[in-house]
Design an enzyme around this catalytic site. Structure first.
Site, PDB file in Angstrom:
ATOM      1  CE  LYS A 135      11.747 -24.524  19.591  1.00  0.00           C
ATOM      2  NZ  LYS A 135      10.706 -24.892  18.604  1.00  0.00           N
TER       3      LYS A 135
ATOM      4  CB  SER B  57       7.765 -25.999  20.942  1.00  0.00           C
ATOM      5  OG  SER B  57       8.432 -25.938  19.694  1.00  0.00           O
TER       6      SER B  57
ATOM      7  CB  SER C  96       6.945 -24.869  17.007  1.00  0.00           C
ATOM      8  OG  SER C  96       6.413 -25.979  17.668  1.00  0.00           O
TER       9      SER C  96
END
Lengths: 550, 568
Positions: B120, B211, B235
């Protein structure tokens, strides 16, 4: 400064235009003038105050930031070094790169605990870290990690002395309460280049460990505050927890000053910053007390503001960028677990290596002799007066000098102390030198005092020799005595001759003595000593003169 | 440079039907490929588990460079998903070559040597752009690796790219980043395309959740075997659930946060995404443990082996079902999965009981306050002076700060910064921050009490339903969406517990449905053992794409979309 800054800008991080700072400079100029006109009307010496003004007294509290003497910073492994090239000691954490985390330096914790113990504090076995937020170019994270809620040490005291009384030779002792000692990060440095209207940032200092020592408002004037600062400085230096050099910013003093009529509530306070020597502590505070008294007496009000001391003018002026009350939006630091220190090795929980935690008892055992104890020891050991031991400890290096002379001479320390305090310090002070810069070494002084002690020279001759030694440190003591022909006259015949010459020149004095007024003999002795350049042994001289005038 | 195999790759239209346990192609199947079947088999190869592909690498049936090249090709083929912000093609090929050298010498570094993974884009990667999907950090290349990234690299794993997210991980859709929204790979898979009756894939695609949507999409679309996400309020689990992958939020303090650009320091944890519980366990064993650079980390409780027990007896297990998780808005399908799996445990001999977590209902508001406060604080460093975006307005330092921050952050970030600073004001601190901390303690206490009563794991939904279409999702603002979507995941972050989401089946729309297991603090391994058992009983299919044409079609649309996002 601007030139040196722009010269090294290649290794500086970024330059920021700082127009607002320039505005501040202009504005502060206006303030300087205004205060000058109001302040110049009266004398700033507290002793010369008018009667009504003397009814108001100052109240002073200090906040002292002491840079912790450690190899690396409080939360990172970058080195701590004064006057290193700009931005050469900056870790990723110090530059607040995103994703970096603080890692507490054990040495800094130990320094704070030792300082806390030396200041009679209660050490909190569990303390916490907080974030204090404000935007400033040399605070890269936008917050400072400090200990706002539960600091490492609380409820201590600092007792200090200063020479007061009529002759300023009496030791006055006072004590102030130490509210807390907290660990926190230092900020970086902003260097304002006014010509190019920009600011350069040096982060070498960012993240260096500080101990903030917060004192209660227990002092009343600059002199007391300066003495308290000096005592704290001595303690820190003795502990080795801070080098304590104010000019290099290792010890920074902020003074909270207010005035009131005794018995009434405290007045509105101002915070005086930018005080960078012990001497200026007293001057800045006394100026500020006087200024506030004048403001109030002329019907004005004191503003709760931050003021900077200007050492050139000796005045305090408002700091524009610190105007107004800031809300620091304190918040617990989530990246640091509570800081635990342990009373003894036996209280360290299982799974922790006692060698890797901070143990209070262990540090207590390592505490060196503190200045207060040292002074008492000196008085007892050498039989010297309190004011002498005070001076010995308070002057950098003087005690070492003294003890080294004591070791090398047969003279009584009690007699010797006068030479160190009067002759040595007198000369040093006159020329603004430090003890370590003295041209006369402890060895040389010891040799001189040995000559005096063995009766080879008189005390007055020794003083003359001392001044010569000061001027010509390369010459040895014996050589100087010989060159100056100051050795005692051991030949009785020679002395008798001199006495005869003097008596012949002063028949009136001889007549008075023979008439029964023996006191006048002293006067005659003085004339002989002058004639012999102080080379006559006083006891022998008295005997001869008594014989000859009888 | 061009290291890619230029031959066309088509995604297989059909898998060999369902099997028990979970469908997996055999290694032989994957590798005995003839050139004519290359396209088909490459997808099968990419669909292998880490354990299988690692064995193939060691046995020399497959080279790390070949595997890496396939992943890079897959990334190109699935670029319309917008899963990656940066593809580290050159570096990946170099790392793969090094892995091959080790494999040839018979000295691999471990089970992850040569395995392609993605990260990420809020984890720092040395000299590789790390943006947090924010204008603020566009072009920012950190000078160091996050500890978790470094640990994977030290194991010989091959970094193929940095994945997309909501700006600074603030969101639950992966729709609010400066590089545009991430598309759920299942939008282009056969089941959804069939069941949605051929509507336009350019308008009816579904979100990944967020996310960490980019990481979830990367793993689900088979371009990475493993991906790191971050989990602050769900997330990692939320997109894991909506994309049909296994996603673990480990216990707080078990994995180092050093190098993870923080959202909420006291809740952030690096998350692990992969296509099987077993693969997750391998990654966890590599990543866990104390890190000197993160003072909040602890030693992993025991030195358990990477492998999970093959036979796990659930008869001694007590599975708690929290009644408060029957939340309004819970879809009938998710509820039926929940009931089905609970029954499955019960049938196998586990004790299933209803439990109560009374303070869960306050979790959202509590999280909101604490999150905003830490965000306000953490974002203070972005002032344009040292790194990142810097405004051209330099009339004063204050103006420089203000415009830099206004230009650099999106609305979501700015609103949270504003709220956080408000909550932290001296006059508000007690009313908001302190109160929220007290509630946090009560929520933690709820969990502690339930586990103390003999419950081993909790079984809950991960999300309310399957993935929403993008057009539906953006009807509500980020704040509302985060509040709705995190309700099952967030209490776990407040309490610091481990939780894992496991896909259970496809919904009637052909989209993944998942359930969450919550474990006791630092009992991540036990949690994974239960999840492993559950996974084996279920029959979740590997993704298969509808057809190549869909992929082609969406490319132009994606470009349009990206322009629109970055131009606004």
């Amino acid at each position: 400064m601007a030139a040196s800054c722009s010269g090294s800008s290649a290794i500086l991080h970024k330059c920021v235009p700082f127009k607002s700072m320039c505005n501040m400079h202009q504005c502060s100029g206006v303030f300087i003038r205004r205060i000058w006109t109001s302040g110049s009307k009266c004398q700033l010496q507290p002793k010369l105050q008018s009667k009504s003004a003397s009814q108001m007294v100052g109240v002073v509290a200090l906040e002292i930031h002491a840079q912790i003497q450690a190899k690396s910073k409080l939360f990172s492994s970058s080195r701590v070094g004064f006057s290193a090239p700009p931005n050469s000691h900056v870790s990723f954490f110090d530059a607040s790169l995103p994703g970096t985390l603080p890692v507490l330096n054990r040495r800094c914790v130990e320094a704070a605990v030792m300082t806390g113990l030396a200041l009679n504090c209660k050490i909190n076995t569990k303390s916490l870290f907080d974030r204090k937020h404000y935007f400033y170019a040399d605070l890269p994270a936008g917050y400072q990690i400090t200990q706002q809620r539960v600091p490492i040490a609380v409820n201590g005291s600092l007792s200090f002395s200063y020479l007061g009384g009529k002759k300023r030779s009496e030791v006055m002792t006072k004590s102030v309460r130490v509210r807390q000692i907290q660990l926190e990060q230092d900020s970086g440095k902003s260097l304002h280049d006014d010509q190019r209207s920009r600011t350069l940032i040096d982060l070498n200092r960012a993240g260096v460990g500080l101990m903030e020592v917060v004192m209660d408002p227990d002092m009343c004037c600059g002199e007391e505050a300066a003495a308290a600062v000096r005592e704290l400085q001595l303690i820190l230096q003795t502990l080795g927890t801070c080098q304590g050099n104010m000019a290099e910013g290792q010890l920074r003093v902020d003074a909270n000053v207010s005035v009131h009529h005794p018995g009434e509530p405290l007045g509105i306070r101002t915070e005086v910053k930018n005080i960078n020597s012990a001497r200026f502590v007293a001057r800045a505070i006394d100026y500020e007390i006087q200024r506030q008294i004048e403001v109030l007496e002329s019907g004005g009000t004191v503003l709760n503001e931050t003021r900077a001391f200007d050492s050139k003018t000796g005045m305090t002026v408002p700091m524009r960028d610190k105007e107004g009350l800031q809300d620091y939006r304190f918040m617990p630091e989530p990246n640091l677990p509570p800081l635990f220190v342990y009373e003894g090795v036996d209280t360290v929980p299982d799974g922790f290596d006692p060698a890797h935690v901070v143990v209070i008892d262990r540090l207590k055992a390592q505490l060196p002799e503190l200045p207060r104890v040292k002074r008492t020891r000196l008085m007892e050991e050498y039989g010297i007066l309190p004011e002498h031991s005070f001076t010995l400890v308070n002057e950098d290096g003087l005690m070492d000098f003294f003890e080294s002379v004591v070791q090398k001479t047969k003279m009584e320390p009690r007699k010797l102390i006068g030479w160190v305090i009067k002759e040595l310090m007198g000369n040093l002070n006159q020329q603004n030198l430090k003890v370590t810069q003295s041209p006369v070494s402890p060895e040389a002084l010891a040799q001189l005092l040995n000559l005096l002690e063995s009766g080879f020279i008189s005390s007055s001759a020794a003083k003359v020799v001392f001044q010569e030694m000061w001027k010509a440190p390369e010459k040895c003591v014996e050589q100087l005595v010989k060159e100056l022909d100051l050795g005692l006259i051991s030949d009785r015949e020679e002395l008798v001759k001199i006495c005869q010459r003097v008596m012949d020149a002063h028949p009136d004095l001889v007549k008075v003595i023979r008439g029964g007024n023996k006191k006048v003999l002293n006067k005659l002795m003085g004339v002989v000593q002058k004639e012999s350049k102080g080379r006559a042994d006083p006891v022998q001289l008295r005997n001869i003169l008594e014989e000859m005038t009888s | 440079m061009d290291v890619l195999d230029q031959s066309e790759i088509r995604i297989p239209r059909r898998h060999t039907g369902r099997r028990k346990p979970r469908w997996q192609p055999t290694v032989q199947e994957a590798l005995k490929c003839e050139k004519s079947e290359k396209r088909r088999t490459s997808a099968i190869m990419l669909g292998l588990s880490i354990k299988e592909v690692s064995a193939a690498l060691r046995e020399g049936k497959l080279s790390a460079t070949e595997l890496c090249r396939k992943c890079l090709q897959r990334i190109k083929k699935t670029r319309h998903l917008n899963a990656y912000i940066t593809v580290t093609e050159e570096l990946a090929m170099r790392q793969a070559q090094e892995a091959d050298d080790r494999l040839l010498r018979g000295k691999p570094l471990g089970p992850l040597d040569g395995i392609p993974f993605s990260v990420k884009d809020n984890f720092c990667t040395e000299n590789i752009e790390t943006t947090c999907a924010s204008r603020m950090l566009r072009g920012y290349c950190p000078p160091f690796n996050a500890t978790v990234v470094q640990k994977l690299l030290d194991q010989g794993a091959v970094l193929v790219g940095k994945t997309n997210l909501d700006e600074f991980a603030m969101g639950s859709g992966s729709t609010d980043g400066v590089f545009g929204p991430v598309r759920n790979p299942w939008s282009y898979a056969a089941p959804y395309r069939t069941l949605s009756h051929g509507t336009d894939p350019d308008s009816d695609w579904v979100i990944t959740g967020g996310s960490s949507g980019g990481s979830a999409a990367a793993v689900a679309s088979l371009s990475s075997f493993l991906a790191l996400g971050s989990d602050t309020g769900g997330s990692t689990r939320n997109p894991g659930s909506l994309c049909g992958v296994v996603a673990l939020k480990p216990s707080y303090s078990l994995l180092s946060r050093h190098g993870l650009i923080p959202l909420v320091n006291s809740m952030d944890v690096p998350g692990i995404m992969s296509r099987s519980v077993h693969d997750t366990a391998i990654a966890l064993s590599v990543l866990q443990g104390r890190d000197e650079k993160d003072s909040t980390t602890v030693q992993a409780p025991d030195s358990h082996p990477a492998a999970l027990p093959q036979e796990f007896d659930v008869r001694d297990l007590c599975v708690g079902v929290p009644k408060e998780y029957h939340a309004p808005g819970l879809s009938a399908e998710t509820l039926s999965q929940w009931t089905r799996v609970a029954a499955m445990f019960e049938r196998a001999g586990a004790r299933v009981c209803e439990v109560s977590l009374p303070h869960t209902q306050y979790s959202i508001v509590c999280y909101h306050v604490l999150c905003c406060c830490e965000v306000a604080s953490n974002m203070a460093r972005f002032d344009g002076l040292q790194y990142g975006h810097r405004s051209a307005v330099e009339s004063s330092t204050e103006a420089l700060y203000a415009t830099t921050r206004h230009e650099g952050f999106n609305n979501v970030v700015r609103r949270r910064v504003l709220s956080g600073n408000y909550f932290l004001l001296k006059q508000n601190y007690e009313r908001y921050f302190v109160k929220a901390q007290q509630i946090r303690r009560l929520i933690t206490e709820d969990f502690r009490r339930v586990f103390a009563s003999g419950v081993d794991v909790l079984l809950t939904p991960t999300t309310l339903s399957d993935a929403a279409t993008y057009s539906d999702f953006i009807q509500e603002d980020n704040r509302t969406r985060s509040a709705q979507d995190d309700i099952f995941t967030q209490p776990v972050n407040l309490a610091g517990l481990p939780a894992v989401t496991v896909p259970t089946s496809l919904s009637s729309r052909g989209l993944p449905l998942s359930l969450q297991l919550i474990g006791q603090r630092l009992q991540d391994r036990k949690l994974l053992a239960v999840a492993h058992w559950m996974e084996q009983q279920l029959d979740f299919p590997l993704i298969r794409f509808h057809d190549e044409d869909d992929v082609q079609d969406t490319k132009s649309e994606r470009n349009r979309d990206r322009e629109r996002t970055s131009g606004s």
